[in-house]
Design a protein around this motif. Sequence first.
Motif, PDB file in Angstrom:
ATOM      1  N   MET A   1       6.785  -3.343  -3.811  1.00 20.21           N
ATOM      2  CA  MET A   1       7.666  -2.089  -3.315  1.00 20.21           C
ATOM      3  C   MET A   1       8.538  -1.737  -4.464  1.00 20.21           C
ATOM      4  SD  MET A   1       8.971  -2.727   0.369  1.00 20.21           S
ATOM      5  CE  MET A   1       8.040  -2.371   1.770  1.00 20.21           C
ATOM      6  N   MET A   2       9.152  -2.806  -5.325  1.00 19.22           N
ATOM      7  CA  MET A   2       9.801  -2.573  -6.516  1.00 19.22           C
ATOM      8  C   MET A   2       9.017  -2.064  -7.572  1.00 19.22           C
ATOM      9  SD  MET A   2      12.203  -6.027  -6.237  1.00 19.22           S
ATOM     10  CE  MET A   2      13.583  -5.853  -5.205  1.00 19.22           C
ATOM     11  N   LYS A   3       7.811  -2.354  -7.910  1.00 20.83           N
ATOM     12  CA  LYS A   3       6.870  -1.699  -8.726  1.00 20.83           C
ATOM     13  C   LYS A   3       6.967  -0.090  -8.744  1.00 20.83           C
ATOM     14  CE  LYS A   3       3.650  -5.357  -9.626  1.00 20.83           C
ATOM     15  NZ  LYS A   3       2.424  -5.554  -9.050  1.00 20.83           N
ATOM     16  N   TYR A   4       6.755   0.352  -7.608  1.00 17.67           N
ATOM     17  CA  TYR A   4       6.928   1.783  -7.200  1.00 17.67           C
ATOM     18  C   TYR A   4       8.530   2.401  -7.489  1.00 17.67           C
ATOM     19  CZ  TYR A   4       2.195   1.989  -5.954  1.00 17.67           C
ATOM     20  OH  TYR A   4       0.803   1.891  -5.979  1.00 17.67           O
ATOM     21  N   ASP A   5       9.160   1.506  -7.802  1.00 17.73           N
ATOM     22  CA  ASP A   5      10.709   1.862  -7.735  1.00 17.73           C
ATOM     23  C   ASP A   5      11.265   2.588  -6.601  1.00 17.73           C
ATOM     24  OD1 ASP A   5      12.580   2.130  -9.674  1.00 17.73           O
ATOM     25  OD2 ASP A   5      12.207   4.117 -10.503  1.00 17.73           O
TER      26      ASP A   5
ATOM     27  N   ASP B   1       0.868  -1.173  -0.104  1.00 19.84           N
ATOM     28  CA  ASP B   1       0.138  -0.009  -0.117  1.00 19.84           C
ATOM     29  C   ASP B   1       0.957   1.307  -0.139  1.00 19.84           C
ATOM     30  OD1 ASP B   1      -1.828   2.181   0.751  1.00 19.84           O
ATOM     31  OD2 ASP B   1      -3.093   0.655   1.625  1.00 19.84           O
ATOM     32  N   PHE B   2       0.790   1.867  -1.154  1.00 15.17           N
ATOM     33  CA  PHE B   2       2.043   2.932  -1.336  1.00 15.17           C
ATOM     34  C   PHE B   2       1.568   4.259  -0.584  1.00 15.17           C
ATOM     35  CE2 PHE B   2       3.848   6.494  -4.124  1.00 15.17           C
ATOM     36  CZ  PHE B   2       4.969   6.377  -3.600  1.00 15.17           C
ATOM     37  N   GLU B   3       0.077   4.431  -0.434  1.00 16.11           N
ATOM     38  CA  GLU B   3      -0.602   5.599   0.484  1.00 16.11           C
ATOM     39  C   GLU B   3       0.081   5.430   1.890  1.00 16.11           C
ATOM     40  OE1 GLU B   3      -2.036   8.039  -1.080  1.00 16.11           O
ATOM     41  OE2 GLU B   3      -1.434   7.231  -2.849  1.00 16.11           O
TER      42      GLU B   3
END
Length: 339
Positions: free
Chosen positions: A334-338, A259-261
């Motif tokens: 996490m890696m997808k979000y660089d 969850d990036f938010e």
Amino acid sequence: MELNLIINNFLPETKINKVSPIGNGLIHQTFLVETSQKSYVLQHINDLVFQNPEILVRNHLKINEGLSKVNYKFELSNPIKTRDNQLIFVTDNQHWRLTEYIDNSVTYQKVASPEMAFEASKALSYFHYCINSDQNISLEESIPEFTNFEKRYGDFEKANQHLIDKRAENCVNELLFISKYKHLCNLWIELRSKNMPNRIIHADPKISNILFNSEQKPIAIIDLDTVLSGPILYDFGDMARSFTNRLEEDDISTTDNFDFEIYKAIKEGFLHHSASLLSPLEIEHFNFAAKIIVHIQAMRFLVDYLRGDIYYGSSYEGQNLVRAKNQINLLKGMMKYDL
Ligand code: GN1
Ligand code: MG
């Protein structure tokens, strides 16, 4: 020995109304003890993990004392000694401790919103600020080498070399994944040797170790078992690991669980009270810390699976492998979000 008899050693004159299991920690067994005046937390200590259980209580007392000196505004729970003035009650070679329960507290197993993540991260940063302002706290090591990733990777390599068990066949992809990202470990070791000072850290800042009031404001930080002198990025990374996981740690689903938010909210809160404590090098490496801690946790679950579930409690065969997969999934997210 019956639980009531054990409790009686800590509270000789008290009538016990109810004893019920609480929490979902992977290490100890935990019970809520209700009496007509107060409530307590009874724990059966896992002495394979914590080989000297008295250290836990001695550290707890020192931490409480240090925090009280700096007028720490969160609640503290006190350990209760036995009627013989011992920190731990030992019976049948089993170790037990009793601690005050913090009244009117609410725990969450999952982070409910970015706001909650922000508040909890701020609370941890306040804990860091306070615990590091009393320079006299000297803690004993409750688990040697807990934050030594060279050792963690060494454990992984050892387990990986002796694949005698059928279990190894079940985790070929996971073993490959962990090995593929070994460079994360190397980078962490390099950073540690450069300039990552040790500070007092919590080392297990999961959301269930932060107690809230009914308005969802943090009121206490609990589970001080692994409070130790180590890199503060460990706490950032472990909080990111536990807070951003949309799934339970043993949920096998392969949907994206990061969850990036929530991650952004944690980053915002973490420096709230402790910005002056952190160096630019540490601040630059938040994203890296999140990834390496997830990687290490995946490795720890996998090693335990290969060794036959001797460290983490597990309720079915393969649960530690499921946990490792869940962490790998989180790291991929996490890696997808660089990060
Ligand atoms: C263990 O049982 P609990 O919640 O206190 C572990 C942590 C792991 C966590 C993973 C002493 O914590 O390091 O991150 O499980 N504690 C120890 O859920 O190993
Ligand atoms: Mg813990």
